[in-house]
Design a protein around this motif. Structure first.
Motif, PDB file in Angstrom:
ATOM      1  N   LEU A  27       0.866  -1.171   0.000  1.00 27.98           N
ATOM      2  CA  LEU A  27       0.000   0.000   0.000  1.00 27.98           C
ATOM      3  C   LEU A  27       0.901   1.219   0.000  1.00 27.98           C
ATOM      4  O   LEU A  27       1.713   1.391   0.907  1.00 27.98           O
ATOM      5  N   ARG A  28       0.769   2.045  -1.004  1.00 27.75           N
ATOM      6  CA  ARG A  28       1.617   3.234  -1.092  1.00 27.75           C
ATOM      7  C   ARG A  28       0.926   4.474  -0.571  1.00 27.75           C
ATOM      8  O   ARG A  28       1.570   5.385  -0.082  1.00 27.75           O
ATOM      9  N   SER A  29      -0.376   4.523  -0.698  1.00 33.77           N
ATOM     10  CA  SER A  29      -1.113   5.668  -0.162  1.00 33.77           C
ATOM     11  C   SER A  29      -2.594   5.323  -0.105  1.00 33.77           C
ATOM     12  O   SER A  29      -3.060   4.414  -0.771  1.00 33.77           O
ATOM     13  N   TRP A  30      -3.288   6.070   0.722  1.00 33.05           N
ATOM     14  CA  TRP A  30      -4.746   5.952   0.761  1.00 33.05           C
ATOM     15  C   TRP A  30      -5.302   7.258   1.283  1.00 33.05           C
ATOM     16  O   TRP A  30      -4.609   8.048   1.903  1.00 33.05           O
ATOM     17  N   GLY A  31      -6.551   7.491   0.972  1.00 31.59           N
ATOM     18  CA  GLY A  31      -7.181   8.724   1.391  1.00 31.59           C
ATOM     19  C   GLY A  31      -8.632   8.480   1.736  1.00 31.59           C
ATOM     20  O   GLY A  31      -9.182   7.407   1.506  1.00 31.59           O
ATOM     21  N   LEU A  32      -9.220   9.501   2.280  1.00 29.54           N
ATOM     22  CA  LEU A  32     -10.607   9.437   2.723  1.00 29.54           C
ATOM     23  C   LEU A  32     -11.263  10.758   2.380  1.00 29.54           C
ATOM     24  O   LEU A  32     -10.753  11.816   2.732  1.00 29.54           O
ATOM     25  N   GLU A  33     -12.348  10.708   1.653  1.00 27.27           N
ATOM     26  CA  GLU A  33     -13.090  11.916   1.312  1.00 27.27           C
ATOM     27  C   GLU A  33     -14.414  11.878   2.051  1.00 27.27           C
ATOM     28  O   GLU A  33     -15.148  10.898   1.962  1.00 27.27           O
ATOM     29  N   ILE A  34     -14.685  12.930   2.790  1.00 29.95           N
ATOM     30  CA  ILE A  34     -15.907  12.980   3.576  1.00 29.95           C
ATOM     31  C   ILE A  34     -16.779  14.112   3.070  1.00 29.95           C
ATOM     32  O   ILE A  34     -16.312  15.254   2.929  1.00 29.95           O
ATOM     33  N   GLU A  35     -18.019  13.799   2.758  1.00 31.55           N
ATOM     34  CA  GLU A  35     -18.966  14.814   2.335  1.00 31.55           C
ATOM     35  C   GLU A  35     -19.780  15.255   3.535  1.00 31.55           C
ATOM     36  O   GLU A  35     -20.306  14.432   4.275  1.00 31.55           O
ATOM     37  N   ILE A  36     -19.869  16.553   3.718  1.00 30.80           N
ATOM     38  CA  ILE A  36     -20.580  17.137   4.844  1.00 30.80           C
ATOM     39  C   ILE A  36     -21.979  17.527   4.401  1.00 30.80           C
ATOM     40  O   ILE A  36     -22.174  18.026   3.295  1.00 30.80           O
ATOM     41  N   ASP A  37     -22.948  17.309   5.257  1.00 28.67           N
ATOM     42  CA  ASP A  37     -24.319  17.736   4.989  1.00 28.67           C
ATOM     43  C   ASP A  37     -24.341  19.262   4.995  1.00 28.67           C
ATOM     44  O   ASP A  37     -24.281  19.894   6.042  1.00 28.67           O
ATOM     45  N   ARG A  38     -24.406  19.864   3.811  1.00 24.08           N
ATOM     46  CA  ARG A  38     -24.321  21.317   3.685  1.00 24.08           C
ATOM     47  C   ARG A  38     -25.597  22.033   4.127  1.00 24.08           C
ATOM     48  O   ARG A  38     -25.652  23.254   4.113  1.00 24.08           O
ATOM     49  N   SER A  39     -26.614  21.315   4.534  1.00 24.06           N
ATOM     50  CA  SER A  39     -27.831  21.961   5.024  1.00 24.06           C
ATOM     51  C   SER A  39     -27.747  22.255   6.516  1.00 24.06           C
ATOM     52  O   SER A  39     -28.651  22.857   7.081  1.00 24.06           O
ATOM     53  N   LEU A  40     -26.650  21.856   7.166  1.00 24.29           N
ATOM     54  CA  LEU A  40     -26.500  22.044   8.606  1.00 24.29           C
ATOM     55  C   LEU A  40     -25.697  23.298   8.921  1.00 24.29           C
ATOM     56  O   LEU A  40     -24.780  23.669   8.198  1.00 24.29           O
ATOM     57  N   ASP A  97     -26.186  30.211   9.914  1.00 25.53           N
ATOM     58  CA  ASP A  97     -26.184  30.087   8.459  1.00 25.53           C
ATOM     59  C   ASP A  97     -25.584  28.731   8.093  1.00 25.53           C
ATOM     60  O   ASP A  97     -25.087  28.017   8.947  1.00 25.53           O
ATOM     61  N   THR A  98     -25.688  28.393   6.816  1.00 23.72           N
ATOM     62  CA  THR A  98     -25.184  27.084   6.386  1.00 23.72           C
ATOM     63  C   THR A  98     -24.034  27.218   5.393  1.00 23.72           C
ATOM     64  O   THR A  98     -23.736  26.273   4.670  1.00 23.72           O
ATOM     65  N   ASP A  99     -23.382  28.382   5.347  1.00 23.24           N
ATOM     66  CA  ASP A  99     -22.262  28.545   4.425  1.00 23.24           C
ATOM     67  C   ASP A  99     -20.921  28.305   5.116  1.00 23.24           C
ATOM     68  O   ASP A  99     -19.913  28.906   4.785  1.00 23.24           O
TER      69      ASP A  99
END
Length: 105
Positions: free
Chosen positions: A61-74, A81-83
């Motif tokens: 294993l040379r590399s790994w990553g994790l992408e997390i999507e945030i609930d933009r309505s919170l 505000d939600t920005d």
């Protein structure tokens, strides 16, 4: 399988990983849904476990990553505000666990 180079596992991909072939260099749906993590707290230590069940060869294993999507309505930081901007901090080098910190600005 062999040759997972630039492989992306995504519930919304068109091709199941089981139907793919080497090199696995595109987006595939995983064998188990990643949406099982929806609603879970992302802050903390994440570990990736890999098991090589084939004796005849080896890999690395040379590399790994994790992408997390945030609930933009919170409203993440309580300013009515939600920005909110989300900062994701990775602290780790493959294949060690990464410490994931989330902060809302």
């Amino acid at each position: 399988g062999d040759h997972f180079i630039g492989t992306v596992l995504d519930d919304e991909a068109d091709l199941p990983i089981a139907a793919g072939s080497a090199p696995f260099d595109a987006a595939y749906t995983p064998e188990q849904r990643l949406s099982a993590f929806d609603g879970e707290v992302a802050h903390g230590v994440w570990s990736l476990e890999i098991h090589d069940a084939v004796v005849q060869d080896d890999g690395e294993l040379r590399s790994w990553g994790l992408e997390i999507e945030i609930d933009r309505s919170l409203d993440l930081n309580g300013d009515d505000d939600t920005d909110d901007r989300v900062v994701v901090l990775f602290d780790g080098i493959a294949p060690q666990p990464i410490n994931l910190g989330l902060a809302a600005n």
